[in-house]
Design a protein around this motif. Structure first.
Motif, PDB file in Angstrom:
ATOM      1  N   GLY A  95     -32.406 -18.150  24.880  1.00  0.00           N
ATOM      2  CA  GLY A  95     -32.249 -19.591  24.729  1.00  0.00           C
ATOM      3  C   GLY A  95     -33.570 -20.326  24.785  1.00  0.00           C
ATOM      4  O   GLY A  95     -33.651 -21.428  25.328  1.00  0.00           O
ATOM      5  N   ASN A  96     -34.617 -19.694  24.304  1.00  0.00           N
ATOM      6  CA  ASN A  96     -35.961 -20.275  24.279  1.00  0.00           C
ATOM      7  C   ASN A  96     -36.549 -20.344  25.698  1.00  0.00           C
ATOM      8  O   ASN A  96     -36.177 -19.544  26.552  1.00  0.00           O
ATOM      9  CB  ASN A  96     -35.934 -21.651  23.632  1.00  0.00           C
ATOM     10  N   PHE A  97     -37.426 -21.349  25.982  1.00  0.00           N
ATOM     11  CA  PHE A  97     -38.116 -21.449  27.262  1.00  0.00           C
ATOM     12  C   PHE A  97     -37.854 -22.815  27.894  1.00  0.00           C
ATOM     13  O   PHE A  97     -37.629 -23.806  27.197  1.00  0.00           O
ATOM     14  CB  PHE A  97     -39.629 -21.263  27.091  1.00  0.00           C
ATOM     15  N   TYR A  98     -37.892 -22.829  29.218  1.00  0.00           N
ATOM     16  CA  TYR A  98     -37.780 -24.087  29.974  1.00  0.00           C
ATOM     17  C   TYR A  98     -39.144 -24.335  30.621  1.00  0.00           C
ATOM     18  O   TYR A  98     -39.667 -23.499  31.363  1.00  0.00           O
ATOM     19  CB  TYR A  98     -36.696 -23.980  31.048  1.00  0.00           C
ATOM     20  N   TYR A  99     -39.744 -25.518  30.298  1.00  0.00           N
ATOM     21  CA  TYR A  99     -41.081 -25.863  30.774  1.00  0.00           C
ATOM     22  C   TYR A  99     -40.973 -26.919  31.877  1.00  0.00           C
ATOM     23  O   TYR A  99     -40.257 -27.908  31.739  1.00  0.00           O
ATOM     24  CB  TYR A  99     -41.929 -26.418  29.632  1.00  0.00           C
ATOM     25  N   GLU A 100     -41.715 -26.707  32.973  1.00  0.00           N
ATOM     26  CA  GLU A 100     -41.763 -27.701  34.045  1.00  0.00           C
ATOM     27  C   GLU A 100     -42.951 -27.408  34.946  1.00  0.00           C
ATOM     28  O   GLU A 100     -43.152 -26.247  35.350  1.00  0.00           O
ATOM     29  CB  GLU A 100     -40.472 -27.687  34.866  1.00  0.00           C
ATOM     30  N   TYR A 101     -43.736 -28.492  35.217  1.00  0.00           N
ATOM     31  CA  TYR A 101     -44.874 -28.415  36.126  1.00  0.00           C
ATOM     32  C   TYR A 101     -45.859 -27.302  35.703  1.00  0.00           C
ATOM     33  O   TYR A 101     -46.374 -26.537  36.517  1.00  0.00           O
ATOM     34  CB  TYR A 101     -44.419 -28.169  37.571  1.00  0.00           C
ATOM     35  N   GLY A 102     -46.085 -27.185  34.431  1.00  0.00           N
ATOM     36  CA  GLY A 102     -47.080 -26.238  33.936  1.00  0.00           C
ATOM     37  C   GLY A 102     -46.643 -24.794  33.917  1.00  0.00           C
ATOM     38  O   GLY A 102     -47.454 -23.899  33.701  1.00  0.00           O
ATOM     39  N   THR A 103     -45.370 -24.540  34.152  1.00  0.00           N
ATOM     40  CA  THR A 103     -44.857 -23.167  34.104  1.00  0.00           C
ATOM     41  C   THR A 103     -43.735 -23.098  33.085  1.00  0.00           C
ATOM     42  O   THR A 103     -43.182 -24.117  32.670  1.00  0.00           O
ATOM     43  CB  THR A 103     -44.313 -22.718  35.478  1.00  0.00           C
ATOM     44  N   GLU A 104     -43.428 -21.874  32.682  1.00  0.00           N
ATOM     45  CA  GLU A 104     -42.346 -21.654  31.732  1.00  0.00           C
ATOM     46  C   GLU A 104     -41.418 -20.566  32.249  1.00  0.00           C
ATOM     47  O   GLU A 104     -41.850 -19.609  32.886  1.00  0.00           O
ATOM     48  CB  GLU A 104     -42.884 -21.267  30.360  1.00  0.00           C
ATOM     49  N   VAL A 105     -40.145 -20.740  31.971  1.00  0.00           N
ATOM     50  CA  VAL A 105     -39.117 -19.787  32.389  1.00  0.00           C
ATOM     51  C   VAL A 105     -38.293 -19.424  31.171  1.00  0.00           C
ATOM     52  O   VAL A 105     -37.873 -20.315  30.418  1.00  0.00           O
ATOM     53  CB  VAL A 105     -38.208 -20.396  33.490  1.00  0.00           C
ATOM     54  N   LEU A 106     -38.078 -18.140  30.977  1.00  0.00           N
ATOM     55  CA  LEU A 106     -37.283 -17.669  29.848  1.00  0.00           C
ATOM     56  C   LEU A 106     -35.800 -17.936  30.117  1.00  0.00           C
ATOM     57  O   LEU A 106     -35.269 -17.584  31.174  1.00  0.00           O
ATOM     58  CB  LEU A 106     -37.511 -16.173  29.620  1.00  0.00           C
ATOM     59  N   ILE A 107     -35.161 -18.577  29.157  1.00  0.00           N
ATOM     60  CA  ILE A 107     -33.717 -18.851  29.253  1.00  0.00           C
ATOM     61  C   ILE A 107     -32.995 -17.728  28.532  1.00  0.00           C
ATOM     62  O   ILE A 107     -33.232 -17.465  27.353  1.00  0.00           O
ATOM     63  CB  ILE A 107     -33.365 -20.209  28.625  1.00  0.00           C
ATOM     64  N   ARG A 108     -32.094 -17.048  29.242  1.00  0.00           N
ATOM     65  CA  ARG A 108     -31.369 -15.912  28.656  1.00  0.00           C
ATOM     66  C   ARG A 108     -29.880 -16.087  28.849  1.00  0.00           C
ATOM     67  O   ARG A 108     -29.422 -16.618  29.854  1.00  0.00           O
ATOM     68  CB  ARG A 108     -31.807 -14.598  29.307  1.00  0.00           C
ATOM     69  N   ASN A 109     -29.158 -15.592  27.865  1.00  0.00           N
ATOM     70  CA  ASN A 109     -27.705 -15.505  27.966  1.00  0.00           C
ATOM     71  C   ASN A 109     -27.350 -14.041  28.139  1.00  0.00           C
ATOM     72  O   ASN A 109     -27.363 -13.260  27.192  1.00  0.00           O
ATOM     73  CB  ASN A 109     -27.044 -16.074  26.706  1.00  0.00           C
ATOM     74  N   VAL A 110     -27.080 -13.643  29.391  1.00  0.00           N
ATOM     75  CA  VAL A 110     -26.794 -12.248  29.697  1.00  0.00           C
ATOM     76  C   VAL A 110     -25.307 -12.005  29.445  1.00  0.00           C
ATOM     77  O   VAL A 110     -24.456 -12.323  30.281  1.00  0.00           O
ATOM     78  CB  VAL A 110     -27.171 -11.917  31.154  1.00  0.00           C
ATOM     79  N   GLY A 111     -25.033 -11.447  28.282  1.00  0.00           N
ATOM     80  CA  GLY A 111     -23.639 -11.214  27.919  1.00  0.00           C
ATOM     81  C   GLY A 111     -23.287  -9.761  27.746  1.00  0.00           C
ATOM     82  O   GLY A 111     -22.162  -9.436  27.347  1.00  0.00           O
TER      83      GLY A 111
END
Length: 609
Positions: free
Chosen positions: A215-231
């Motif tokens: 699900g692309n990336f989530y950016y906040e406070y200079g960091t990024e988190v990978l958005i995943r749909n674990v199905g």
């Protein structure tokens, strides 16, 4: 030139002896490290293509799958033969290239041709591994008392097979037998009708529920988190809770329309050991790999694996091993070499009756053999029944060149010892060796020419018999070199210290008696030339007349220490019935007291040809 070689050797005796000692040590070390096999390298470049076509009949596979692939491959560069076979659900294509084609280039050409072939949906051509022409060189059996057939096959697939494939030189491990577990969804047609769901809806839901998405990336406070749909489903419960469709705002789960469980996959083959169900692993090796050494590595790996397996599970790597046949064959030829060497020693000593001259002559054998081993190492030859056979043929002739030189030197030294003005030892040895050098060289060349036609044989015949000729010619040529270098040096050191061979330098009693008998035979032969020629001609004619009555075969029968028994049932016989018949045969064979193991492979394994 030959005189210069002899003179150089006598002028640098210590260098020649030191070099010979080094050669002996290095050659012995090389001999012990040479690969051992039953036959020479017969690996013609071949690519095998698997065409798994579940559900198709042989006629459909032949016309829809095999024929398009064969047509595309026939135009590939270097291809000499394209063969195929079609069975229920499987098409096999064998593409053979010329002997000198690089196997990696051949596979690349085949892969390029396969890309242009259009096949029915769900059929993907797969190239088989690069394996030796000697085939499956070893079977490893896995059996148990209480462990289920499914658990046994799981251990074979995911524990034992992966460990064996990690061994250098193994190309493929093919398991057969046991039960391969799979997720099974058994749909109820009544429940599908109740919820108004089509079978395609269930298939579509299953294909989408066993994968993860991003699900692309989530950016906040200079960091990024990978958005995943674990199905991805990781258990039966996850699979059973898959939503198939939505009815009136409520999801219809898979478990509401089907039974989800683990079950055994449909199989086309089975295995057993000593009449009991088991999993058998057929192991193939890569070309040019040492069979004996690889077998020892597999046995070691099985011993390590046994420690981590359940207590009732047994690994048996001795069901079938080509290693046993190879070692027996090598031992038989080695014994022939040993016996030939002993006979040569006895004959030399009986005729010469002098220990020093016997030792000088015998040095030609080990030096010639180690020089031959170095040539084998240089050209990547293995120790096998053919190369050892060539050495066994040559063992008696390896001392011919040396004994001619030694006998002449020994005779000249005896004459020199009673001469009015004796010459120096080195001078006598040099002149005596020079006297016979031409005879030695001519005799060696004539013997070598007899084996030259072997190198003009083509195909698999040339691959089999050329190493025999190479072993023979190399050892004979090496003995010639030894007779021109090492033998004169040893004669200069040892011959002067020897006794003079009896009173007034006469021959031994045996040699004098043989010369007397030979003189009588020659006198009689020269008086009756017509009778001798007539008898010889008659023997030649009789010998030629018996040739058409000889049996012919490509290779002699081999005793491998094991029997391969094929049971052929009528077409259409089920796997269950074939297993029943095979079990009866196994129990009958186990009644023979000398039988140690009986293993059975019925049908075809998933990865096998």
């Amino acid at each position: 030139m030959l005189d210069k070689i002899i003179k150089f050797s006598l002028n640098n005796r210590l260098i020649v002896l030191a070099f010979s000692a080094i050669l002996l040590v290095v050659g012995t070390y090389t001999t012990l490290r040479l690969p051992i096999d039953v036959l020479p390298d017969l690996n013609r470049t071949r690519v095998t293509i698997f065409l798994e076509s579940n559900g198709l009949a042989p006629e459909e596979i032949e016309t829809q799958v095999v024929l398009p692939v064969e047509t595309a491959l026939n135009g590939a560069p270097g291809v000499e033969v394209v063969r195929s076979s079609s069975a229920i659900g499987l098409g096999l294509i064998y593409v053979e290239f010329s002997w000198d084609t690089d196997v990696f280039r051949a596979r690349q050409l085949v892969a390029e041709k396969l890309q242009a072939v259009t096949l029915p949906n769900g059929i993907t051509p797969i190239m088989g591994p690069i394996s030796s022409v000697m085939g499956q060189f070893m079977y490893v059996g896995i059996s148990a008392d209480n462990t289920s057939a499914a658990a046994l096959r799981t251990l074979a697939d995911f524990t034992v097979r992966r460990r064996l494939l990690s061994i250098k030189g193994i190309s493929q491990v093919i398991p057969i037998g046991g039960e391969r577990l799979q997720y099974q969804v058994q749909v109820s047609s009544a429940k599908l009708k109740q919820f108004d769901i089509a079978l395609d809806d269930v298939e579509k839901a299953l294909s989408q529920t066993t994968r993860n998405t991003t699900g692309n990336f989530y950016y906040e406070y200079g960091t990024e988190v990978l958005i995943r749909n674990v199905g991805r489903a990781e258990s039966l419960e996850d699979l059973a809770n898959t939503a198939v469709v939505s009815r009136n705002g409520q999801p219809v789960l898979l478990k509401q329309v089907a039974e989800v469980k683990f079950g055994a996959a449909f199989k086309r083959g089975d295995g057993s050991i000593n009449g009991k169900p088991a999993v058998i692993l057929a192991i193939e090796k890569q070309p040019g790999t040492n069979t004996v050494g690889l077998t020892n590595e597999v046995e070691k790996a099985c011993a390590d694996l046994q420690l981590s397996l359940p207590k009732d599970v047994r690994l048996n790597p001795k069901i079938f091993q080509q290693k046993n046949f190879i070692e027996n064959s090598i031992n038989n030829v080695t014994e022939a070499l040993r016996d030939g060497f002993v006979l040569v020693v006895i004959v030399l000593f009986v005729f010469l009756m002098n220990l020093r001259t016997t030792v000088i002559t015998l040095t030609a054998i080990p030096l010639s053999l180690v020089m031959t081993a170095l040539i084998f190492q240089l050209f990547n030859f293995s120790i096998n029944t053919l190369t050892l056979g060539g050495l066994a043929i040559a063992i008696g002739e390896l001392v011919d060149d040396a004994i001619v030189d030694v006998e002449n030197v020994f005779r000249r030294l005896k004459e020199n010892s009673v001469a009015a003005n004796p010459k120096s030892t080195l001078r006598v040895v040099y002149e005596a060796s020079s006297e016979v050098r031409n005879s030695i060289v001519y005799a060696t060349i004539i013997v070598v020419l007899v084996f030259v036609p072997l190198f003009f044989m083509e195909g698999i015949e040339g691959r089999i018999f050329a190493p025999l000729g190479i072993a023979y010619i190399t050892s004979i040529t090496a003995s010639l070199l030894v007779s021109l270098t090492v033998t004169p040096v040893l004669c200069s050191y040892l011959s002067p210290l020897a006794p003079n061979g009896g009173a007034e330098g006469q021959d031994t009693r045996l040699v004098r008696w043989l010369k007397l008998q030979d003189t009588k035979l020659l006198n009689w032969s020269l008086k009756s030339p017509k009778a001798i020629i007539t008898a010889a001609t008659l023997l030649i004619v009789i010998s030629m007349g018996t040739i058409p009555f000889f049996g012919t075969e490509f290779l002699p029968p081999f005793n491998e220490g094991s029997f391969n028994i094929n049971l052929i049932a009528p077409p259409g016989t089920s796997l269950e019935e074939s297993n029943r018949l095979g079990t009866i045969a196994e129990k009958l064979m186990l009644q023979v007291p000398e039988v140690e193991y009986v293993s059975r492979r019925t049908g075809r394994a998933e990865l096998d040809e």
